[in-house]
Design a protein around this motif. Structure first.
Motif, PDB file in Angstrom:
ATOM      1  N   GLN A  62       0.832  -1.207   0.000  1.00 36.24           N
ATOM      2  CA  GLN A  62       0.000   0.000   0.000  1.00 36.24           C
ATOM      3  C   GLN A  62       0.867   1.259   0.000  1.00 36.24           C
ATOM      4  OE1 GLN A  62      -2.272  -0.923   3.516  1.00 36.24           O
ATOM      5  NE2 GLN A  62      -4.021  -1.723   2.351  1.00 36.24           N
ATOM      6  N   ALA A  63       1.928   1.249   0.845  1.00 35.85           N
ATOM      7  CA  ALA A  63       2.833   2.406   0.888  1.00 35.85           C
ATOM      8  C   ALA A  63       3.586   2.560  -0.427  1.00 35.85           C
ATOM      9  CB  ALA A  63       3.813   2.252   2.050  1.00 35.85           C
ATOM     10  N   ALA A  64       4.008   1.436  -1.015  1.00 35.16           N
ATOM     11  CA  ALA A  64       4.739   1.488  -2.290  1.00 35.16           C
ATOM     12  C   ALA A  64       3.856   2.048  -3.397  1.00 35.16           C
ATOM     13  CB  ALA A  64       5.246   0.097  -2.658  1.00 35.16           C
ATOM     14  N   THR A  65       2.562   1.693  -3.361  1.00 38.17           N
ATOM     15  CA  THR A  65       1.630   2.246  -4.350  1.00 38.17           C
ATOM     16  C   THR A  65       1.529   3.756  -4.206  1.00 38.17           C
ATOM     17  OG1 THR A  65       0.345   0.194  -4.379  1.00 38.17           O
ATOM     18  CG2 THR A  65      -0.742   2.161  -5.206  1.00 38.17           C
ATOM     19  N   ASP A  66       1.431   4.227  -2.953  1.00 39.62           N
ATOM     20  CA  ASP A  66       1.394   5.674  -2.707  1.00 39.62           C
ATOM     21  C   ASP A  66       2.689   6.332  -3.182  1.00 39.62           C
ATOM     22  OD1 ASP A  66      -1.109   5.439  -1.609  1.00 39.62           O
ATOM     23  OD2 ASP A  66      -0.409   5.393   0.472  1.00 39.62           O
ATOM     24  N   ASN A  67       3.830   5.683  -2.884  1.00 35.80           N
ATOM     25  CA  ASN A  67       5.121   6.225  -3.311  1.00 35.80           C
ATOM     26  C   ASN A  67       5.200   6.350  -4.829  1.00 35.80           C
ATOM     27  OD1 ASN A  67       5.920   6.290  -0.662  1.00 35.80           O
ATOM     28  ND2 ASN A  67       7.333   4.567  -0.801  1.00 35.80           N
ATOM     29  N   THR A  68       4.715   5.326  -5.513  1.00 38.60           N
ATOM     30  CA  THR A  68       4.763   5.338  -6.970  1.00 38.60           C
ATOM     31  C   THR A  68       3.915   6.467  -7.535  1.00 38.60           C
ATOM     32  OG1 THR A  68       5.112   2.940  -6.998  1.00 38.60           O
ATOM     33  CG2 THR A  68       4.360   3.963  -9.038  1.00 38.60           C
ATOM     34  N   THR A 415       8.152   2.446 -16.179  1.00 33.82           N
ATOM     35  CA  THR A 415       8.637   2.083 -14.846  1.00 33.82           C
ATOM     36  C   THR A 415       7.581   2.339 -13.777  1.00 33.82           C
ATOM     37  OG1 THR A 415      10.922   2.550 -15.475  1.00 33.82           O
ATOM     38  CG2 THR A 415      10.430   2.478 -13.123  1.00 33.82           C
ATOM     39  N   LEU A 416       7.129   3.586 -13.687  1.00 30.70           N
ATOM     40  CA  LEU A 416       6.245   3.938 -12.577  1.00 30.70           C
ATOM     41  C   LEU A 416       4.824   3.407 -12.760  1.00 30.70           C
ATOM     42  CD1 LEU A 416       7.392   7.614 -11.883  1.00 30.70           C
ATOM     43  CD2 LEU A 416       8.098   5.515 -10.715  1.00 30.70           C
ATOM     44  N   GLU A 417       4.207   3.704 -13.890  1.00 29.86           N
ATOM     45  CA  GLU A 417       2.815   3.308 -14.073  1.00 29.86           C
ATOM     46  C   GLU A 417       2.663   1.796 -14.179  1.00 29.86           C
ATOM     47  OE1 GLU A 417       1.393   5.552 -17.389  1.00 29.86           O
ATOM     48  OE2 GLU A 417       1.247   7.429 -16.241  1.00 29.86           O
ATOM     49  N   SER A 418       3.602   1.130 -14.854  1.00 29.74           N
ATOM     50  CA  SER A 418       3.536  -0.329 -14.921  1.00 29.74           C
ATOM     51  C   SER A 418       3.782  -0.935 -13.548  1.00 29.74           C
ATOM     52  CB  SER A 418       4.558  -0.864 -15.922  1.00 29.74           C
ATOM     53  OG  SER A 418       5.883  -0.559 -15.514  1.00 29.74           O
ATOM     54  N   ASN A 419       4.654  -0.299 -12.761  1.00 34.54           N
ATOM     55  CA  ASN A 419       4.897  -0.785 -11.399  1.00 34.54           C
ATOM     56  C   ASN A 419       3.651  -0.627 -10.541  1.00 34.54           C
ATOM     57  OD1 ASN A 419       6.889  -1.529  -9.140  1.00 34.54           O
ATOM     58  ND2 ASN A 419       6.005   0.373  -8.375  1.00 34.54           N
ATOM     59  N   ALA A 420       2.937   0.501 -10.705  1.00 34.12           N
ATOM     60  CA  ALA A 420       1.706   0.715  -9.933  1.00 34.12           C
ATOM     61  C   ALA A 420       0.675  -0.366 -10.257  1.00 34.12           C
ATOM     62  CB  ALA A 420       1.137   2.100 -10.229  1.00 34.12           C
ATOM     63  N   ASN A 421       0.560  -0.728 -11.531  1.00 34.44           N
ATOM     64  CA  ASN A 421      -0.370  -1.792 -11.909  1.00 34.44           C
ATOM     65  C   ASN A 421       0.027  -3.123 -11.289  1.00 34.44           C
ATOM     66  OD1 ASN A 421      -1.794   0.035 -13.508  1.00 34.44           O
ATOM     67  ND2 ASN A 421      -0.631  -0.460 -15.353  1.00 34.44           N
ATOM     68  N   LEU A 423       1.798  -3.521  -8.559  1.00 37.18           N
ATOM     69  CA  LEU A 423       1.573  -3.449  -7.110  1.00 37.18           C
ATOM     70  C   LEU A 423       0.113  -3.712  -6.766  1.00 37.18           C
ATOM     71  CD1 LEU A 423       3.718  -0.318  -6.118  1.00 37.18           C
ATOM     72  CD2 LEU A 423       4.201  -2.707  -5.537  1.00 37.18           C
ATOM     73  N   GLN A 424      -0.792  -3.196  -7.555  1.00 35.88           N
ATOM     74  CA  GLN A 424      -2.220  -3.411  -7.297  1.00 35.88           C
ATOM     75  C   GLN A 424      -2.571  -4.890  -7.398  1.00 35.88           C
ATOM     76  OE1 GLN A 424      -4.504  -1.488  -6.169  1.00 35.88           O
ATOM     77  NE2 GLN A 424      -3.466   0.487  -6.268  1.00 35.88           N
ATOM     78  N   THR A 425      -1.995  -5.565  -8.399  1.00 33.24           N
ATOM     79  CA  THR A 425      -2.245  -7.002  -8.543  1.00 33.24           C
ATOM     80  C   THR A 425      -1.674  -7.776  -7.360  1.00 33.24           C
ATOM     81  OG1 THR A 425      -2.192  -6.802 -10.958  1.00 33.24           O
ATOM     82  CG2 THR A 425      -1.885  -9.001 -10.037  1.00 33.24           C
ATOM     83  N   SER A 426      -0.452  -7.422  -6.962  1.00 24.83           N
ATOM     84  CA  SER A 426       0.180  -8.092  -5.818  1.00 24.83           C
ATOM     85  C   SER A 426      -0.608  -7.839  -4.542  1.00 24.83           C
ATOM     86  CB  SER A 426       1.619  -7.597  -5.649  1.00 24.83           C
ATOM     87  OG  SER A 426       2.401  -7.929  -6.775  1.00 24.83           O
ATOM     88  N   LEU A 427      -1.077  -6.604  -4.364  1.00 31.26           N
ATOM     89  CA  LEU A 427      -1.851  -6.263  -3.176  1.00 31.26           C
ATOM     90  C   LEU A 427      -3.150  -7.069  -3.122  1.00 31.26           C
ATOM     91  CD1 LEU A 427      -2.341  -4.503  -0.675  1.00 31.26           C
ATOM     92  CD2 LEU A 427      -3.291  -2.750  -2.191  1.00 31.26           C
ATOM     93  N   GLN A 428      -3.805  -7.172  -4.253  1.00 32.52           N
ATOM     94  CA  GLN A 428      -5.061  -7.920  -4.312  1.00 32.52           C
ATOM     95  C   GLN A 428      -4.851  -9.381  -3.930  1.00 32.52           C
ATOM     96  OE1 GLN A 428      -6.909  -7.788  -8.178  1.00 32.52           O
ATOM     97  NE2 GLN A 428      -8.209  -9.555  -7.767  1.00 32.52           N
TER      98      GLN A 428
END
Length: 479
Positions: A62-68, A415-421, A423-428
């Motif tokens: 969750q924090a990494a998503t905010d950071n991204t 890098t950033l937007e693909s990482n955010a996607n 992260l969302q999958t991993s979080l789910q």
């Protein structure tokens, strides 16, 4: 089993089972009220360890998503400023194209264009120095790779790129850069008659009676158009000397007069005299670097992308060569350049080491458009006096800004937007896994609760019956 008055074993058995049922009921109540089937270590030691690790991962994701998302905001801030720079540079280019139309524009029109160009360039510098996210400045060079020379009077760091690793690099010169230079033959001034001098294709009209200093001043008034300056060589016979404004083989001088060499002439004569400069030869960090003009650029190794310019060496003043020679070859070592990496670092993962860096290049007018012209070394020097050479620098500056914008866009998108996607999958999926381990299954737990509640009611009834057994002993005693 016989009847006993002292020990009521049946009652003890009923109490024991009733306590177990009550404990099971309490556990069900706790699970139903908290929504968790693991509330303490005793509920499942292994499950607790697993779920706590997964909880830590979830909060990290969750924090990494905010950071991204914050990192996206940072690079978009820089990209927005560069977009405005592109617009300003396009205006400058339009003015330079107009200024190159010398057959139409008079001196007032050229001056007006120059005034607007100067104003626009000051806006570019202002954007470079003030663009920031929070307190972090983005485009002034402080958010990227930069270098500092230990001999600033001789060596100046032009730029360091993302390919340049932090460290200290030795700068050595084996052949100094020179400017193109040539001197007139012996002459006696003032001019005996009007004389037309053509320097690099630009005709300069000199009036009869002009002193040598006036001739020099007149030539210098055209230096923005010719790329050539004049002085009096006091070391070699007080001759009028022409020196190109820039270093290197691209810096050339072509001079011819309509008056033969004689007393009362400039002394350049009616035959074309040509001269060219030489490029610097040297090493950076012990590896041969590419020399263009007085600039050395490392093209390989850990110093790749580092560019330094070698300035004039005053120790050559005894020969007058200090006017056109970049450095003395008597001492090839010119000191070191210390490179530091201040790239912005973004923690975009839930765990240690999952970070990325991005470097914003310095984009002020002294850093843009370098190496494009033999007349102007960077964008800050352009002039309407030579629209053609100015256009070369402006086009390079536009390319510099556009390339940086492209690098920012690639970093944001890939890098950033693909990482955010991701992260969302991993979080789910991690949340789903943690839910299986720790969350209450209400359908199953309601069944357990109902079972325990029924058993408690039955157990209470049975305990009451068991406590009545001792009364049978009393009935036996009555006979």
């Amino acid at each position: 089993m016989g009847l006993s008055l002292v020990n009521n074993t049946a009652s003890l058995t009923a109490q024991n089972n009733l306590n177990k049922t009550a404990a099971s009921l309490n556990t069900s109540l706790e699970r139903l009220s908290t929504g968790l089937k693991i509330n303490k270590g005793a509920d499942g030691p292994a499950a607790l360890v697993i779920s706590e690790q997964q909880r830590a991962q979830i909060t990290g994701l969750q924090a990494a998503t905010d950071n991204t998302n914050k990192a996206v905001a940072v690079v978009q801030t820089g990209e927005g400023a560069l977009n405005e720079m592109n617009s300003l540079l396009n205006k400058v280019r339009s003015l330079a194209v107009d200024s190159a139309n010398t057959g139409v524009n008079d001196a007032n029109a050229q001056a007006a264009n120059q005034a607007e160009i100067t104003n626009i360039l000051s806006s570019v510098d202002r954007i470079s120095s003030t663009t920031q996210f929070g307190s972090k400045k983005l485009l002034d060079g402080s958010a990227g790779v930069s270098g500092t020379a230990t001999v600033p009077s001789t060596v100046t760091v032009q730029k360091a790129t993302t390919d340049t690793q932090a460290g200290s690099y030795a700068i050595a010169v084996t052949a100094a850069a020179t400017k193109a230079h040539t001197s007139a033959a012996a002459q006696t001034l003032p001019l005996a008659a009007d004389e037309n001098l053509t320097v690099n294709g630009v005709q300069i009209q000199l009036k009869a009676g002009s002193s040598q200093q006036q001739v020099v001043d007149k030539i210098n008034s055209y230096k923005d158009q010719t790329g050539v300056s004049a002085d009096i060589d006091t070391v070699n016979g007080n001759k009028t000397r022409l020196i190109s404004n820039q270093f290197g083989t691209a810096a050339k001088i072509s001079v011819v007069s309509d008056t033969a060499v004689a007393a009362g002439s400039t002394g350049f004569g009616t035959s074309v005299t040509s001269a060219a400069g030489t490029d610097v030869v040297g090493t950076i960090n012990g590896t041969a670097a590419t020399g263009v003009g007085n600039t050395l650029t490392a093209t390989s190794g850990v110093a790749q992308g580092l560019s330094v310019s070698v300035g004039l060496d005053a120790t050559l003043s005894a020969t007058g060569a200090d006017k056109y020679t970049s450095a003395s070859t008597a001492s090839a070592s010119l000191g070191n350049v210390n490179v530091v990496d201040n790239s912005l670092k973004f923690q975009i993962g839930a765990n240690a080491g999952q970070s990325v860096s991005f470097s914003f290049d310095k984009v002020d007018t002294s850093s843009l458009g370098t190496g494009a012209s033999s007349l102007y070394s960077n964008l800050s020097q352009i002039s309407t006096a030579n629209g053609t050479e100015s256009l070369k620098v402006i086009d390079q500056a536009i390319s510099d800004v556009s390339n940086l914008r492209g690098r920012i866009g690639a970093f944001q998108s890939n890098t950033l937007e693909s990482n955010a996607n991701n992260l969302q999958t991993s979080l789910q999926n991690t949340t789903a896994s943690e839910s299986v381990v720790r969350d209450t299954d209400f359908a199953s737990e309601i069944a357990n609760f109902t079972k325990a509640q029924t058993q408690l009611q039955a157990g209470t009834t049975v305990l009451g019956n068991a406590n009545q057994l001792t009364s049978l002993v009393a009935s036996l005693l009555r006979g």
